[in-house]
Design a protein around this motif. Structure first.
Motif, PDB file in Angstrom:
ATOM      1  N   ARG A   1       0.866 138.514  15.635  1.00 35.01           N
ATOM      2  CA  ARG A   1      -0.165 139.506  15.933  1.00 35.01           C
ATOM      3  C   ARG A   1       0.440 140.753  16.584  1.00 35.01           C
ATOM      4  O   ARG A   1      -0.219 141.770  16.706  1.00 35.01           O
ATOM      5  CB  ARG A   1      -1.232 138.911  16.866  1.00 35.01           C
ATOM      6  CG  ARG A   1      -1.960 137.707  16.269  1.00 35.01           C
ATOM      7  CD  ARG A   1      -2.795 138.099  15.071  1.00 35.01           C
ATOM      8  NE  ARG A   1      -3.455 136.939  14.469  1.00 35.01           N
ATOM      9  CZ  ARG A   1      -2.980 136.268  13.434  1.00 35.01           C
ATOM     10  NH1 ARG A   1      -1.827 136.636  12.874  1.00 35.01           N
ATOM     11  NH2 ARG A   1      -3.625 135.241  12.935  1.00 35.01           N
ATOM     12  N   GLY A   2       1.674 140.663  17.031  1.00 33.97           N
ATOM     13  CA  GLY A   2       2.292 141.812  17.690  1.00 33.97           C
ATOM     14  C   GLY A   2       2.638 142.909  16.709  1.00 33.97           C
ATOM     15  O   GLY A   2       2.389 144.091  16.967  1.00 33.97           O
ATOM     16  N   LEU A   3       3.262 142.548  15.601  1.00 34.52           N
ATOM     17  CA  LEU A   3       3.586 143.402  14.468  1.00 34.52           C
ATOM     18  C   LEU A   3       4.668 144.444  14.754  1.00 34.52           C
ATOM     19  O   LEU A   3       5.491 144.742  13.893  1.00 34.52           O
ATOM     20  CB  LEU A   3       2.341 144.116  13.925  1.00 34.52           C
ATOM     21  CG  LEU A   3       1.169 143.219  13.498  1.00 34.52           C
ATOM     22  CD1 LEU A   3      -0.020 144.082  13.070  1.00 34.52           C
ATOM     23  CD2 LEU A   3       1.566 142.280  12.368  1.00 34.52           C
ATOM     24  N   ASP A   4       4.692 145.034  15.938  1.00 32.89           N
ATOM     25  CA  ASP A   4       5.569 146.175  16.178  1.00 32.89           C
ATOM     26  C   ASP A   4       6.932 145.739  16.690  1.00 32.89           C
ATOM     27  O   ASP A   4       7.272 144.557  16.740  1.00 32.89           O
ATOM     28  CB  ASP A   4       4.896 147.173  17.132  1.00 32.89           C
ATOM     29  CG  ASP A   4       4.601 146.592  18.517  1.00 32.89           C
ATOM     30  OD1 ASP A   4       5.247 145.611  18.928  1.00 32.89           O
ATOM     31  OD2 ASP A   4       3.709 147.124  19.203  1.00 32.89           O
ATOM     32  N   VAL A   5       7.752 146.713  17.111  1.00 34.14           N
ATOM     33  CA  VAL A   5       9.110 146.425  17.563  1.00 34.14           C
ATOM     34  C   VAL A   5       9.104 145.666  18.886  1.00 34.14           C
ATOM     35  O   VAL A   5       9.924 144.773  19.103  1.00 34.14           O
ATOM     36  CB  VAL A   5       9.916 147.738  17.675  1.00 34.14           C
ATOM     37  CG1 VAL A   5      11.202 147.537  18.469  1.00 34.14           C
ATOM     38  CG2 VAL A   5      10.238 148.256  16.280  1.00 34.14           C
ATOM     39  N   ILE A   6       8.205 145.994  19.762  1.00 32.78           N
ATOM     40  CA  ILE A   6       8.174 145.327  21.067  1.00 32.78           C
ATOM     41  C   ILE A   6       7.707 143.884  20.934  1.00 32.78           C
ATOM     42  O   ILE A   6       8.340 142.963  21.455  1.00 32.78           O
ATOM     43  CB  ILE A   6       7.255 146.086  22.047  1.00 32.78           C
ATOM     44  CG1 ILE A   6       7.779 147.498  22.308  1.00 32.78           C
ATOM     45  CG2 ILE A   6       7.111 145.311  23.368  1.00 32.78           C
ATOM     46  CD1 ILE A   6       9.112 147.555  23.017  1.00 32.78           C
ATOM     47  N   GLY A   7       6.597 143.677  20.248  1.00 31.86           N
ATOM     48  CA  GLY A   7       5.964 142.364  20.296  1.00 31.86           C
ATOM     49  C   GLY A   7       5.886 141.582  19.014  1.00 31.86           C
ATOM     50  O   GLY A   7       5.309 140.493  19.013  1.00 31.86           O
ATOM     51  N   GLY A   8       6.445 142.098  17.898  1.00 34.20           N
ATOM     52  CA  GLY A   8       6.225 141.392  16.646  1.00 34.20           C
ATOM     53  C   GLY A   8       7.312 141.558  15.613  1.00 34.20           C
ATOM     54  O   GLY A   8       8.476 141.838  15.925  1.00 34.20           O
ATOM     55  N   GLY A   9       6.886 141.420  14.358  1.00 28.95           N
ATOM     56  CA  GLY A   9       7.814 141.360  13.252  1.00 28.95           C
ATOM     57  C   GLY A   9       8.626 142.618  13.033  1.00 28.95           C
ATOM     58  O   GLY A   9       9.749 142.553  12.524  1.00 28.95           O
ATOM     59  N   GLY A  10       8.074 143.791  13.374  1.00 27.53           N
ATOM     60  CA  GLY A  10       8.817 145.024  13.173  1.00 27.53           C
ATOM     61  C   GLY A  10      10.170 145.011  13.850  1.00 27.53           C
ATOM     62  O   GLY A  10      11.182 145.424  13.274  1.00 27.53           O
TER      63      GLY A  10
END
Length: 694
Positions: free
Chosen positions: A172-181
């Motif tokens: 659910r994070g998706l981005d660089v900080i919290g997820g797949g990005g």
């Protein structure tokens, strides 16, 4: 990830600073190495040991008193951003760069990574974040293990990753900080280092597929909803926006050759291109400051009261931040990497624009020295630019910045201003002195890898799939936006004259290009009757495109949901009702779905009035078919109207020679239709009408 205020000595943990003059000539590589070593030894000495593991005291926002905007001491977690794995990586890189002789650096690095690994296996199995989850811990463990000659750490890194396999759709994070990005580049790098390379690469592939599915496919390009409620639009930028996700997808494309990931990367960068401001040479920070403050402090009920009782929140003005997390410096890192990997001049132009914004940002004397949103992180863009563009003159400003920090802080025995609240001294990597030390270490030893734009080893690159995946995802995207129109045109034997794929980095999204091509094809039709037919076939998807483009501020929808009264409290006879600005009623003269299903060989011979409701949530527009009566009611509230006015308009429309239905019957039907529409969210009500007015 916002800017910090001036340093506040009273809130710092006890890391000892004392004046010291390196023996090397100021400004040289050996001088910077001595400064980095001094910082590293101070960080290592501040370690707090728990058996074989070590943690540190960091300065975290005081969430019990958020209005004070101060930091308070907290025990570091094991995560990469501000925790022990990030600190351990810096200490291991420093140990390696300084001759592998400083036992205290190695000991603290091992202690920090041991603490992180112990914590990592207890994190949720869907914690994919590089900076805030398992993947960052695994990456740091692998780097430390390789540098310190401890292969068992690579095995333990794999064990941190293993439970995540198969849970990629839960990211659910998706981005660089919290997820797949952020996870994608690290996972690709791990595939070159771990005993089982397929483990991280298979996770990366499934995360990439999930990111494609989770993307908001907007008219200008693709973006990801990483900050709901408090964002004017889905964000630009590296830490939370499309730049970081796009970079991750680029690395996955290079590692697999699957063109779908390249297509998704291009769409991510196109989205940001739409926001680029030539005058500012920068991309905007699309967070809404005031709403963000309410949400950060957990003051939801206070915000609801503010929205319903006033005063109204001011619209968020366009503003620009220049940092790794938001703005040109971080976006520039993604474009430099894209240019390095793909050689497309468009990405080089973006990178040079970002470099201009970065150079200008370093003139701000209030800026801290952190990697996340400080001078250290901004200098990274210039350092990478110098390396990749072959322009060593770009290193001059980072060296000046490091010397300014040395003279103002380190040489005086004063703590460096960190990226924490009020600049409080901190040992962490992205906000604190470990990151400042890494910035200075990279000036001394440029071969030290960047942590702000993780670049996997060259040997992970695989050949392109020949464009098959790219073409498939492009076609899927085009048909997502204009699929019905294309099917109708094909069935009518009409060449839609669609533009071919771009030969390099596209200048605009495929949905924009196809929209223009279809409209041009309609206008080019010389037979008036046939032109009217084609225009009718395009109408729904053209209006859907226009509605999506009309949504310019996502916070309007969020605030409207807060102000929305329960349906039971609405006094229908005394209020005005209006179609939501996020909704449209569209009428076509022909039932094109029915015609396509019938597979008729001839154009429709008779008109068959058909109605649709278009409803935007964010910029995703759903289409639903309406009954003629529901369409009448909704058309009656396209401008605000009372219940009586709506009934009058509907009654006039349905009147027949014998007078039509009774007003009482019609009023019940209209009221029920409006109630259903209100519950579904596509009509809004205003304040009750004062007595004596119509």
């Amino acid at each position: 990830m916002s800017g910090a205020d001036a340093p506040n000595p009273s809130t710092r943990p006890s890391m000892q600073h004392s004046p010291h003059v390196p023996a090397a000539e100021p400004g040289t590589a050996e001088f910077f190495l001595e400064v980095a070593q001094r910082i590293g030894r101070r960080v290592a000495a501040a370690a707090e040991w728990e058996g074989q593991g070590a943690t540190w005291t960091i300065m975290s926002p005081d969430r019990d008193n958020p209005e004070l905007r101060v930091a308070k001491p907290a025990t570091a977690s094991g995560t990469f951003y501000e925790g022990t794995s990030g600190i351990a990586l810096f200490l291991a890189e420093l140990w390696n760069a300084t001759g592998r002789a400083d036992d205290e650096l190695a000991r603290a690095a091992l202690g920090g990574i041991r603490f992180a690994l112990d914590e990592g296996v207890r994190l949720p199995e869907s914690s994919f974040g590089f900076h805030g989850g398992r993947v960052g811990i695994a990456y740091a463990a692998a780097v430390v293990g390789r540098l310190l000659g401890r292969p068992e750490l690579l095995d333990e890194a794999a064990e941190v990753l293993r439970p995540m396999a198969g849970r990629e759709n839960e990211d659910r994070g998706l981005d660089v900080i919290g997820g797949g990005g952020g996870a994608l580049p690290a996972l690709v790098a791990l595939s070159a280092w771990l005993p089982d390379p397929e483990l991280p690469l298979s996770i990366a592939r499934r995360l990439g597929d999930h990111l494609i599915e989770a993307a908001a496919h907007e008219p200008e390009g693709w973006c990801w909803g990483t900050m709901h409620g408090s964002a004017v639009r889905h964000l630009c930028g590296y830490a939370h926006g499309s730049a970081g996700v796009g970079h991750g997808l680029l690395e996955l494309y290079l590692a697999t050759g699957d063109g779908r990931y390249r297509y998704a990367m291009e769409q991510a960068f196109l989205y940001e291109d739409a926001f680029y401001d030539e005058a500012a040479s920068n991309w905007p920070d699309l967070r809404h400051n005031e709403i963000g403050e309410y949400l950060f402090a957990g003051r939801m009920e206070e915000l609801r009261t503010r929205v319903t009782a006033g005063p109204a929140l001011e619209p968020q003005p366009m503003r620009y931040m220049s940092a790794w997390c938001h703005g040109g410096p971080g976006i520039g890192l993604s474009r430099l990497r894209a240019w390095q990997a793909l050689g497309d001049a468009h990405y080089l132009d973006d990178a040079r624009a970002a470099i201009r914004a970065t150079v200008a940002s370093l003139e701000d004397p209030r800026m801290n020295y952190s990697l996340c949103h400080g001078r250290g992180g901004n200098c990274e863009t210039l350092m990478e630019g110098a390396r990749l563009l072959g322009e060593p003159e770009l290193l001059e400003r980072p060296r000046q910045v490091a010397m300014e920090g040395w003279e103002a802080y380190e040489a005086q025995g004063l703590p460096w201003p960190c990226g924490t609240m009020q600049g409080a001294s901190d040992p962490g990597l992205l906000l604190g002195e470990a990151g400042i030390g890494l910035f200075i270490l990279r000036l001394a030893r440029p071969e030290t890898p960047s942590v702000l734009v993780v670049t996997p080893p060259a040997e992970t690159r695989r050949p392109d799939d020949g464009g098959e995946g790219y073409a498939a995802l492009r076609d899927e995207t085009v048909r997502e936006h204009f699929g019905r129109t294309l099917r109708v045109f094909e069935a009518l034997g009409v060449d839609a004259a669609l533009p071919p794929p771009a030969s390099g980095a596209p200048a605009r999204s495929d949905s924009e290009a196809v929209h223009e091509a279809l409209q041009a094809r309609v206008e080019a039709e010389t037979d008036p009757a046939r032109r009217e037919l084609l225009d009718d076939a395009l109408r729904v998807e053209r209006e859907r495109h226009a509605l999506a483009c009309s949504v310019t501020d996502f916070t309007d929808e969020f605030l409207a949901s807060l102000a929305r009264a329960p349906e039971a409290e609405v006094r229908w006879p005394e209020t005005r009702v209006a179609l939501s600005p996020r909704a449209r009623v569209v009428h076509t003269a022909y039932d094109w779905e029915g015609w396509l299903e019938a597979e008729d060989d001839h154009p429709p011979a008779e008109e068959d009035d058909t109605f649709y409701l278009l409803l935007a949530s964010g910029r995703a527009v759903s289409v639903r078919r309406l009954s003629p009566f529901a369409a009448l009611v909704l058309q009656a509230v396209e401008s605000p109207a009372t219940l009586d006015e709506v009934v009058d308009r509907v009654q006039e429309a349905v009147a027949t020679g014998d007078g039509g239905p009774s007003r009482e019957w019609l009023e019940d039907r209209v009221t029920e239709q409006l109630r259903q529409a209100y519950r579904a969210g596509f009509v809004a009500v205003e304040n009750p009408v004062p007595a004596g007015t119509g």
